[in-house]
Scaffold this motif. Structure first.
Motif, PDB file in Angstrom:
ATOM      1  N   UNK A 271     -20.451  -5.567 -30.331  1.00  0.00           N
ATOM      2  CA  UNK A 271     -19.715  -5.587 -31.593  1.00  0.00           C
ATOM      3  C   UNK A 271     -20.384  -4.696 -32.628  1.00  0.00           C
ATOM      4  N   UNK A 272     -21.701  -4.773 -32.718  1.00  0.00           N
ATOM      5  CA  UNK A 272     -22.441  -3.904 -33.646  1.00  0.00           C
ATOM      6  C   UNK A 272     -22.290  -2.449 -33.203  1.00  0.00           C
ATOM      7  N   UNK A 273     -22.482  -2.198 -31.928  1.00  0.00           N
ATOM      8  CA  UNK A 273     -22.407  -0.851 -31.354  1.00  0.00           C
ATOM      9  C   UNK A 273     -21.071  -0.196 -31.705  1.00  0.00           C
ATOM     10  N   UNK A 274     -19.984  -0.954 -31.570  1.00  0.00           N
ATOM     11  CA  UNK A 274     -18.654  -0.384 -31.818  1.00  0.00           C
ATOM     12  C   UNK A 274     -18.437  -0.045 -33.293  1.00  0.00           C
ATOM     13  N   UNK A 275     -19.263  -0.566 -34.180  1.00  0.00           N
ATOM     14  CA  UNK A 275     -19.140  -0.210 -35.598  1.00  0.00           C
ATOM     15  C   UNK A 275     -19.877   1.093 -35.917  1.00  0.00           C
ATOM     16  N   UNK A 276     -20.689   1.594 -34.996  1.00  0.00           N
ATOM     17  CA  UNK A 276     -21.422   2.843 -35.190  1.00  0.00           C
ATOM     18  C   UNK A 276     -20.777   4.026 -34.478  1.00  0.00           C
ATOM     19  N   UNK A 277     -20.040   3.773 -33.400  1.00  0.00           N
ATOM     20  CA  UNK A 277     -19.459   4.841 -32.591  1.00  0.00           C
ATOM     21  C   UNK A 277     -17.938   4.735 -32.575  1.00  0.00           C
TER      22      UNK A 277
ATOM     23  N   UNK B 296     -36.574   5.259 -27.573  1.00  0.00           N
ATOM     24  CA  UNK B 296     -35.945   3.972 -27.818  1.00  0.00           C
ATOM     25  C   UNK B 296     -36.316   3.462 -29.198  1.00  0.00           C
ATOM     26  N   UNK B 297     -35.325   2.948 -29.902  1.00  0.00           N
ATOM     27  CA  UNK B 297     -35.547   2.445 -31.255  1.00  0.00           C
ATOM     28  C   UNK B 297     -35.342   0.937 -31.285  1.00  0.00           C
ATOM     29  N   UNK B 298     -36.385   0.255 -31.708  1.00  0.00           N
ATOM     30  CA  UNK B 298     -36.302  -1.187 -31.925  1.00  0.00           C
ATOM     31  C   UNK B 298     -35.616  -1.430 -33.268  1.00  0.00           C
ATOM     32  N   UNK B 299     -35.334  -2.664 -33.554  1.00  0.00           N
ATOM     33  CA  UNK B 299     -34.733  -3.037 -34.829  1.00  0.00           C
ATOM     34  C   UNK B 299     -35.766  -3.204 -35.915  1.00  0.00           C
ATOM     35  N   UNK B 300     -36.640  -2.221 -36.059  1.00  0.00           N
ATOM     36  CA  UNK B 300     -37.718  -2.260 -37.060  1.00  0.00           C
ATOM     37  C   UNK B 300     -37.282  -1.629 -38.366  1.00  0.00           C
TER      38      UNK B 300
ATOM     39  N   UNK C 246     -32.921 -11.725 -35.658  1.00  0.00           N
ATOM     40  CA  UNK C 246     -31.819 -11.929 -34.722  1.00  0.00           C
ATOM     41  C   UNK C 246     -31.336 -10.647 -34.069  1.00  0.00           C
ATOM     42  N   UNK C 247     -30.630 -10.818 -32.969  1.00  0.00           N
ATOM     43  CA  UNK C 247     -30.209  -9.678 -32.171  1.00  0.00           C
ATOM     44  C   UNK C 247     -29.171  -8.815 -32.884  1.00  0.00           C
ATOM     45  N   UNK C 248     -28.277  -9.409 -33.652  1.00  0.00           N
ATOM     46  CA  UNK C 248     -27.254  -8.629 -34.356  1.00  0.00           C
ATOM     47  C   UNK C 248     -27.904  -7.700 -35.373  1.00  0.00           C
ATOM     48  N   UNK C 249     -28.790  -8.221 -36.183  1.00  0.00           N
ATOM     49  CA  UNK C 249     -29.464  -7.392 -37.191  1.00  0.00           C
ATOM     50  C   UNK C 249     -30.416  -6.395 -36.552  1.00  0.00           C
ATOM     51  N   UNK C 250     -31.054  -6.776 -35.447  1.00  0.00           N
ATOM     52  CA  UNK C 250     -31.923  -5.818 -34.752  1.00  0.00           C
ATOM     53  C   UNK C 250     -31.103  -4.676 -34.175  1.00  0.00           C
ATOM     54  N   UNK C 251     -29.941  -4.976 -33.617  1.00  0.00           N
ATOM     55  CA  UNK C 251     -29.073  -3.920 -33.076  1.00  0.00           C
ATOM     56  C   UNK C 251     -28.628  -2.991 -34.197  1.00  0.00           C
ATOM     57  N   UNK C 252     -28.235  -3.571 -35.326  1.00  0.00           N
ATOM     58  CA  UNK C 252     -27.792  -2.771 -36.478  1.00  0.00           C
ATOM     59  C   UNK C 252     -28.936  -1.863 -36.958  1.00  0.00           C
TER      60      UNK C 252
END
Length: 126
Positions: free
Chosen positions: A90-96, A32-36, A46-52
């Motif tokens: 929304x972030x996820x859909x920009x990666x896949x 598992x990868x955190x938003x580090x 924030x959650x958006x930037x952590x997801x990215x």
């Protein structure tokens, strides 16, 4: 079957007794990868930037292992708050792209370093 550890400086190092990823046969299993941020070790804001950042870390690890996001067949998304589901989607859909990987998403009581999202993936090597 043998296992091979994957390690890259382009993603945060493990903060415990585990590998960033393991290759077993033609399969890559990421931790598992955190938003580090891998350079500073700090969580993104924030959650958006952590997801990215989380997905960027997954991508870097997969590339080190000889795979890519296109080869991901399954992900698991851990959320501190299920109310963040739409923002992370929304972030996820920009990666896949389609066909999207199979996915599970669960709300958890707490994540390491008090992160807001953690994502892991399983991919087939190129």
């Amino acid at each position: 079957m043998s296992k091979k550890q994957v390690a890259t400086e382009k993603a945060p190092g493990a903060i415990g007794p585990y590998s960033q990823a393991v290759i077993a046969g033609n399969w890559v299993y990421t931790s598992g990868q955190l938003g580090l941020n891998p350079e500073t070790g700090a969580l993104a804001e924030g959650v958006v930037e952590q997801a990215r950042q989380s997905l960027s870390n997954v991508k870097a690890i997969l590339e080190e292992a000889g795979a890519s996001l296109e080869h991901v067949v399954k992900t698991t998304v851990y959320l501190k708050d299920m109310n963040d589901f739409a923002a992370v989607n929304e972030v996820y859909s920009s990666f896949f792209t389609e066909p999207y990987p199979a996915r599970s998403a669960v709300e958890v009581a707490r994540l390491p370093k008090d992160g807001l999202v953690e994502i892991e993936a399983v991919a087939r090597k190129k």
